[in-house]
Design a protein around this motif. Structure first.
Motif, PDB file in Angstrom:
ATOM      1  N   LYS A  89       0.827  -1.213   0.000  1.00 17.93           N
ATOM      2  CA  LYS A  89       0.000   0.000   0.000  1.00 17.93           C
ATOM      3  C   LYS A  89       0.858   1.258   0.000  1.00 17.93           C
ATOM      4  O   LYS A  89       0.450   2.288  -0.523  1.00 17.93           O
ATOM      5  CB  LYS A  89      -0.940   0.013   1.216  1.00 17.93           C
ATOM      6  CG  LYS A  89      -1.930  -1.136   1.228  1.00 17.93           C
ATOM      7  CD  LYS A  89      -2.869  -1.045   0.065  1.00 17.93           C
ATOM      8  CE  LYS A  89      -3.862  -2.180   0.124  1.00 17.93           C
ATOM      9  NZ  LYS A  89      -4.604  -2.361  -1.083  1.00 17.93           N
ATOM     10  N   ASP A  90       2.062   1.187   0.579  1.00 23.84           N
ATOM     11  CA  ASP A  90       2.948   2.356   0.602  1.00 23.84           C
ATOM     12  C   ASP A  90       3.343   2.760  -0.820  1.00 23.84           C
ATOM     13  O   ASP A  90       3.385   3.952  -1.140  1.00 23.84           O
ATOM     14  CB  ASP A  90       4.201   2.078   1.427  1.00 23.84           C
ATOM     15  CG  ASP A  90       3.905   1.907   2.904  1.00 23.84           C
ATOM     16  OD1 ASP A  90       2.861   2.419   3.369  1.00 23.84           O
ATOM     17  OD2 ASP A  90       4.706   1.260   3.604  1.00 23.84           O
ATOM     18  N   GLU A 140       1.629   2.094  -3.618  1.00 26.13           N
ATOM     19  CA  GLU A 140       0.440   2.633  -4.277  1.00 26.13           C
ATOM     20  C   GLU A 140       0.167   4.061  -3.814  1.00 26.13           C
ATOM     21  O   GLU A 140      -0.134   4.941  -4.629  1.00 26.13           O
ATOM     22  CB  GLU A 140      -0.769   1.744  -3.991  1.00 26.13           C
ATOM     23  CG  GLU A 140      -0.736   0.409  -4.690  1.00 26.13           C
ATOM     24  CD  GLU A 140      -1.943  -0.452  -4.365  1.00 26.13           C
ATOM     25  OE1 GLU A 140      -2.940   0.061  -3.823  1.00 26.13           O
ATOM     26  OE2 GLU A 140      -1.873  -1.658  -4.655  1.00 26.13           O
ATOM     27  N   GLN A 141       0.269   4.297  -2.497  1.00 25.85           N
ATOM     28  CA  GLN A 141       0.030   5.643  -1.967  1.00 25.85           C
ATOM     29  C   GLN A 141       1.050   6.630  -2.510  1.00 25.85           C
ATOM     30  O   GLN A 141       0.695   7.746  -2.885  1.00 25.85           O
ATOM     31  CB  GLN A 141       0.097   5.635  -0.442  1.00 25.85           C
ATOM     32  CG  GLN A 141      -1.237   5.474   0.220  1.00 25.85           C
ATOM     33  CD  GLN A 141      -1.102   5.572   1.736  1.00 25.85           C
ATOM     34  OE1 GLN A 141      -0.075   5.270   2.308  1.00 25.85           O
ATOM     35  NE2 GLN A 141      -2.177   5.995   2.368  1.00 25.85           N
ATOM     36  N   PHE A 172       2.790   6.579  -5.330  1.00 30.51           N
ATOM     37  CA  PHE A 172       2.533   6.918  -6.729  1.00 30.51           C
ATOM     38  C   PHE A 172       1.272   7.770  -6.890  1.00 30.51           C
ATOM     39  O   PHE A 172       1.214   8.636  -7.755  1.00 30.51           O
ATOM     40  CB  PHE A 172       2.425   5.657  -7.592  1.00 30.51           C
ATOM     41  CG  PHE A 172       3.759   5.100  -7.991  1.00 30.51           C
ATOM     42  CD1 PHE A 172       4.635   5.830  -8.769  1.00 30.51           C
ATOM     43  CD2 PHE A 172       4.147   3.836  -7.583  1.00 30.51           C
ATOM     44  CE1 PHE A 172       5.869   5.333  -9.131  1.00 30.51           C
ATOM     45  CE2 PHE A 172       5.379   3.324  -7.939  1.00 30.51           C
ATOM     46  CZ  PHE A 172       6.251   4.071  -8.717  1.00 30.51           C
ATOM     47  N   SER A 173       0.275   7.526  -6.056  1.00 31.05           N
ATOM     48  CA  SER A 173      -0.962   8.306  -6.189  1.00 31.05           C
ATOM     49  C   SER A 173      -0.763   9.763  -5.769  1.00 31.05           C
ATOM     50  O   SER A 173      -1.530  10.634  -6.182  1.00 31.05           O
ATOM     51  CB  SER A 173      -2.088   7.660  -5.376  1.00 31.05           C
ATOM     52  OG  SER A 173      -1.830   7.787  -3.995  1.00 31.05           O
ATOM     53  N   THR A 174       0.274  10.058  -4.974  1.00 31.45           N
ATOM     54  CA  THR A 174       0.512  11.439  -4.558  1.00 31.45           C
ATOM     55  C   THR A 174       1.311  12.228  -5.582  1.00 31.45           C
ATOM     56  O   THR A 174       1.353  13.461  -5.515  1.00 31.45           O
ATOM     57  CB  THR A 174       1.276  11.486  -3.206  1.00 31.45           C
ATOM     58  OG1 THR A 174       2.547  10.878  -3.365  1.00 31.45           O
ATOM     59  CG2 THR A 174       0.484  10.813  -2.106  1.00 31.45           C
ATOM     60  N   SER A 180       2.318  14.118  -8.948  1.00 32.29           N
ATOM     61  CA  SER A 180       1.582  14.828  -9.987  1.00 32.29           C
ATOM     62  C   SER A 180       2.296  14.743 -11.331  1.00 32.29           C
ATOM     63  O   SER A 180       1.778  15.183 -12.346  1.00 32.29           O
ATOM     64  CB  SER A 180       1.399  16.296  -9.592  1.00 32.29           C
ATOM     65  OG  SER A 180       2.666  16.921  -9.451  1.00 32.29           O
TER      66      SER A 180
END
Length: 155
Positions: free
Chosen positions: A128-129, A131-132, A134-136, A138
């Motif tokens: 999850k780290d 995924e988190q 990469f999702s942050t 821009s």
């Protein structure tokens, strides 16, 4: 003066195009580098999966082989007892019966010991780290416009 200004802007435009192309190349290089890193992470994860599967296969094959061995031994002893009873050899059939009971106890103990392992599943739990993280993001980086010694940051 206007001609000189036009030449300066044309030169500036050409420089801007060169820097644009350089930055496109740098973006592609960064993207390729990130893909290489992600491919390596994927490879390590798949190797871990393969290793776990191999270990499970070996473990399950050992259990199955032992079950077959115990089953065959019980069949062999049972057949021997029937042969001895048919031949009327009571003393030997008594000994064979004792061995058979001992083998049954061993088989039961083995079955109980390994019945917990009847079903094994492999599951994947994504990090999850990652995924988190990469999702942050821009983008792959920042674009900076350099104009007469001043820096303007453009997202």
């Amino acid at each position: 003066m206007l001609k000189k200004l036009e030449n300066n802007w044309n030169t500036n435009w050409e420089s801007l195009q060169v820097s644009y192309n350089d930055q496109l190349h740098e973006k592609r290089r960064t993207h390729k580098k990130m893909n290489t890193i992600l491919d390596e992470i994927k490879k390590k994860t798949l190797n871990e999966l393969d290793d776990k599967m191999t270990n499970l296969k070996v473990s399950l094959k050992t259990i199955v082989d032992n079950c077959i061995k115990l089953k065959n031994e019980l069949k062999r002893l049972s057949g021997a007892i029937h042969d001895l009873v048919d031949k009327g050899i009571a003393e030997l059939s008594f000994i064979a019966n004792k061995k058979c009971l001992e083998q049954v106890k061993q088989s039961e103990a083995y079955r109980k010991e390994n019945s917990v392992k009847l079903e094994s599943l492999l599951t994947f739990h994504a990090d999850k780290d990652i995924e988190q993280f990469f999702s942050t993001l821009s983008g792959l980086g920042r674009i900076v416009l350099v104009d007469q010694g001043q820096f303007l940051s453009v997202q």
